[in-house]
Motif scaffolding. Structure first.
Motif, mmCIF file in Angstrom:
data_model
loop_
_atom_site.group_PDB
_atom_site.id
_atom_site.type_symbol
_atom_site.label_atom_id
_atom_site.label_comp_id
_atom_site.label_asym_id
_atom_site.label_seq_id
_atom_site.Cartn_x
_atom_site.Cartn_y
_atom_site.Cartn_z
ATOM 1 N N LEU A 89 0.833 -1.203 0.000
ATOM 2 C CA LEU A 89 0.000 0.000 0.000
ATOM 3 C C LEU A 89 0.867 1.252 0.000
ATOM 4 O O LEU A 89 1.884 1.321 0.700
ATOM 5 C CB LEU A 89 -0.907 0.028 1.237
ATOM 6 N N ILE A 90 0.457 2.237 -0.788
ATOM 7 C CA ILE A 90 1.059 3.565 -0.734
ATOM 8 C C ILE A 90 -0.068 4.582 -0.774
ATOM 9 O O ILE A 90 -1.215 4.256 -1.095
ATOM 10 C CB ILE A 90 2.042 3.831 -1.897
ATOM 11 N N THR A 91 0.245 5.822 -0.452
ATOM 12 C CA THR A 91 -0.721 6.901 -0.622
ATOM 13 C C THR A 91 0.006 8.181 -0.978
ATOM 14 O O THR A 91 1.186 8.357 -0.661
ATOM 15 C CB THR A 91 -1.567 7.117 0.647
ATOM 16 N N LEU A 92 -0.709 9.068 -1.636
ATOM 17 C CA LEU A 92 -0.232 10.416 -1.931
ATOM 18 C C LEU A 92 -1.004 11.450 -1.124
ATOM 19 O O LEU A 92 -0.732 12.640 -1.234
ATOM 20 C CB LEU A 92 -0.388 10.715 -3.431
ATOM 21 N N PHE A 132 2.251 -3.010 -11.664
ATOM 22 C CA PHE A 132 3.639 -2.860 -12.089
ATOM 23 C C PHE A 132 4.478 -2.144 -11.043
ATOM 24 O O PHE A 132 5.696 -2.107 -11.148
ATOM 25 C CB PHE A 132 3.685 -2.125 -13.428
ATOM 26 N N GLY A 133 3.824 -1.552 -10.019
ATOM 27 C CA GLY A 133 4.569 -0.915 -8.930
ATOM 28 C C GLY A 133 5.478 -1.896 -8.203
ATOM 29 O O GLY A 133 6.673 -1.647 -8.100
ATOM 30 N N PRO A 134 4.957 -3.052 -7.724
ATOM 31 C CA PRO A 134 3.514 -3.265 -7.619
ATOM 32 C C PRO A 134 2.999 -2.648 -6.326
ATOM 33 O O PRO A 134 3.623 -2.792 -5.272
ATOM 34 C CB PRO A 134 3.397 -4.788 -7.599
ATOM 35 N N TRP A 135 1.881 -1.942 -6.408
ATOM 36 C CA TRP A 135 1.288 -1.367 -5.207
ATOM 37 C C TRP A 135 -0.185 -1.080 -5.448
ATOM 38 O O TRP A 135 -0.674 -1.102 -6.578
ATOM 39 C CB TRP A 135 2.016 -0.091 -4.780
ATOM 40 N N TRP A 136 -0.874 -0.838 -4.354
ATOM 41 C CA TRP A 136 -2.262 -0.379 -4.389
ATOM 42 C C TRP A 136 -2.255 1.005 -3.762
ATOM 43 O O TRP A 136 -1.910 1.168 -2.598
ATOM 44 C CB TRP A 136 -3.169 -1.340 -3.613
ATOM 45 N N ARG A 137 -2.583 2.022 -4.558
ATOM 46 C CA ARG A 137 -2.506 3.415 -4.100
ATOM 47 C C ARG A 137 -3.822 3.793 -3.424
ATOM 48 O O ARG A 137 -4.872 3.846 -4.063
ATOM 49 C CB ARG A 137 -2.215 4.346 -5.275
ATOM 50 N N VAL A 138 -3.758 4.071 -2.129
ATOM 51 C CA VAL A 138 -4.949 4.422 -1.352
ATOM 52 C C VAL A 138 -5.237 5.908 -1.540
ATOM 53 O O VAL A 138 -4.391 6.756 -1.215
ATOM 54 C CB VAL A 138 -4.748 4.112 0.143
#
Length: 567
Positions: A528-531, A556-562
């Motif tokens: 998980l990441i967030t901006l 491709f991040g691989p991540w799920w952007r919250v």
């Protein structure tokens, strides 16, 4: 626009994204403006140069001004969103951004744009630049102006008008920069061979069919590109700059298509050296794509991204001539825990890229300028002061792209497209105010410029580097002004608005130091990441809890952007 006897209040020498931003802002502010560009597009490195997975200014707090407006328009127009690669939180095809920029240009009533123009000369009278001789459609045209904005990639006005400037390396003794070489070290012939960073002629590929790149190359890479897939796998190399529609931005620094041969040729004035450099750049990138095609098989083909061609319209020049300005941004001004209070009072744009230098013979170690933020590392914020855009020597010149007054070391962080668009916006606003109030650039009160940027009715642009203050915060402009005045008004970061193409997920939150994870109900673990500052503030305290979140998957991040927490 009807030019009166060959005169325009503001002439913008374009070619860089900063030039486009300057012309738009100046015209929107009510001043007749002429933008001239050497090529058929206006967007500099992020469109004409093909770098359309741009780095820097990714946090919500830095998504203001024309950069934020461009991102939000792209999100509205691209049904698959912008989460497609791992070098950036944003990916779009160059034509997609360019079409928006050109639409904005057409809508700006006081803006004219001439493409395919070469600036032949500039006339200087004392401390003023007064006329430009342009070549358009094979004919010379003389244009006089009140203010000149240089939004070129290489700082063309500095050479044309013989304005003092810097080029290449600075010694550590000059400013005490921690990553700069000593005066003694500069005697090494390496610094003559590579006086500036290596350029790249970005080339785009097109992946056809299912995304199934081989883990190992079908055919081995030649000696020229041997090692390009050693540190990262071949699928990672390809997805580094993956864009919507499986278009691939190939701008690969590790034994890829950086071109370190005679990087100073473009500044030499030697036509033969310049031709050889451009030929080398072009052929090297074409060879790199051909090698990748051999490694991947028929699913990888050249993209028809630039008027039917795979090569960008222009090279990606990482460095230009640098103005000797009223103020100079140096490496220390970029680093964490070392804010320059004087610069912050003069701030006209915010950047945060983590600094990066490209050379052929060696990697250059740089002082760390990153912070833990949102489940990952992000570059620490810094500001560009107004004094970096002008020189006391010329009363009517503003710089709007890479050639602002920065050190060679700092240029590694200030050269990124999102920041340059914001610098250009500030330069355009300053040019408009100078014309309207009949001021020399140095006479313009920076506080007035800051207030105009913050209160812009179309694309308000931030000047205070506060990561807890997102672009969508209620009373955003007033909170920025309070901080400029030294008032630390407390606020809770606002919930982000809904993003098109976002999804909902129910996740079990796992916090492991700087890294965040979310486990799905089926047992899949997502990085998980967030901006968004609200998520950054709340999520670390939710370890071990199930939450409903809204965001976007990037495999491709691989991540799920919250993007936000669901009610």
């Amino acid at each position: 626009m009807a030019f009166q006897q060959g005169h325009v209040p503001v002439l913008v020498i374009g070619g860089g994204i900063g030039g486009c931003g300057a012309a738009l802002q100046c015209a929107r502010s009510g001043v007749e403006t002429l933008l001239v560009t050497p090529g058929p597009w206006t967007g500099g490195m992020i469109t004409s140069g093909g770098v359309s997975a741009p780095d820097g200014n990714e946090l919500s707090a830095w998504q203001s001004g024309l950069w934020g407006a461009l991102l939000r328009q792209l999100r509205l127009e691209l049904p698959d969103g912008l989460d497609h690669n791992w070098v950036s939180c944003f990916g779009f095809r160059p034509q997609q951004a360019e079409s928006i920029l050109q639409r904005w240009i057409r809508e700006a009533r006081r803006l004219s744009w001439w493409s395919g123009v070469e600036v032949l000369s500039l006339e200087r009278n004392g401390d003023q630049l007064s006329k430009a001789v342009l070549q358009r459609n094979g004919e010379p045209i003389t244009i006089s102006f009140d203010v000149l904005v240089d939004g070129s990639e290489l700082g063309d006005s500095l050479a044309l008008a013989d304005i003092p400037h810097r080029l290449g390396w600075d010694s550590q003794q000059q400013w005490g920069e921690p990553s700069a070489p000593s005066a003694e070290a500069l005697k090494d012939p390496f610094f003559e061979r590579e006086p500036v960073q290596s350029p790249t002629w970005v080339i785009h590929g097109q992946w056809q069919g299912p995304w199934t790149p081989p883990e190992q190359p079908v055919e081995p890479f030649s000696a020229l590109f041997k090692g390009c897939a050693d540190r990262f796998s071949l699928p990672q190399l390809l997805s580094y700059g993956r864009l919507p529609g499986q278009q691939l931005m190939l701008n690969w620094p590790l034994h890829g298509n950086d071109w370190p041969v005679d990087p100073g040729a473009v500044f030499s004035g030697d036509a033969q050296r310049q031709r050889e450099q451009l030929t080398g750049l072009r052929q090297h990138s074409e060879a790199f794509l051909a090698q990748l095609q051999a490694a991947c098989g028929p699913q990888l083909q050249p993209a028809s991204a630039f008027a039917g061609e795979a090569l960008a319209f222009q090279p990606y020049w990482r460095e230009g001539r640098r103005l000797i300005g009223a103020t100079t941004v140096i490496e220390q001004d970029l680093l964490p825990h070392s804010p320059n209070a004087e610069h912050q009072q003069q701030a006209i744009a915010i950047g945060n890229y983590a600094n990066d230098h490209h050379y052929g013979e060696r990697e250059w170690p740089l002082a760390d300028k990153s912070m833990a933020w949102g489940g990952r590392r992000s570059g620490t914020p810094f500001v560009i002061p107004f004094g970096a855009l002008y020189t006391p020597e010329i009363s009517n010149l503003l710089m709007a792209d890479k050639s602002i007054s920065v050190s060679h070391m700092a240029n590694g962080a200030t050269r990124m497209g999102p920041l340059l668009l914001l610098v250009g916006q500030a330069a355009g606003q300053a040019a408009a105010l100078c014309v309207q109030q009949r001021l020399a650039v140095a006479e313009l009160p920076v506080s007035e410029l800051q207030r105009q940027l913050l209160n812009d009715p179309v694309a308000p642009s931030g000047v205070v580097p506060c990561p807890e203050l997102p672009w969508h915060q209620p009373d955003w402009a007033q909170l920025q002004l309070d901080r400029l005045d030294g008032e630390s008004t407390q606020h809770q970061p606002a919930t982000a608005p809904h993003e098109p193409a976002s999804q909902q997920q129910r996740l079990l939150i796992q916090i492991d130091g700087e890294r965040w994870w979310g486990d799905t109900e089926s047992g899949q673990r997502l990085s998980l990441i967030t901006l968004e500052p609200q998520v950054q503030q709340v999520l670390p305290d939710q370890h071990g809890r199930w939450l409903d979140l809204e965001g976007s998957a990037n495999p491709f991040g691989p991540w799920w952007r919250v993007n936000r927490l669901c009610p």
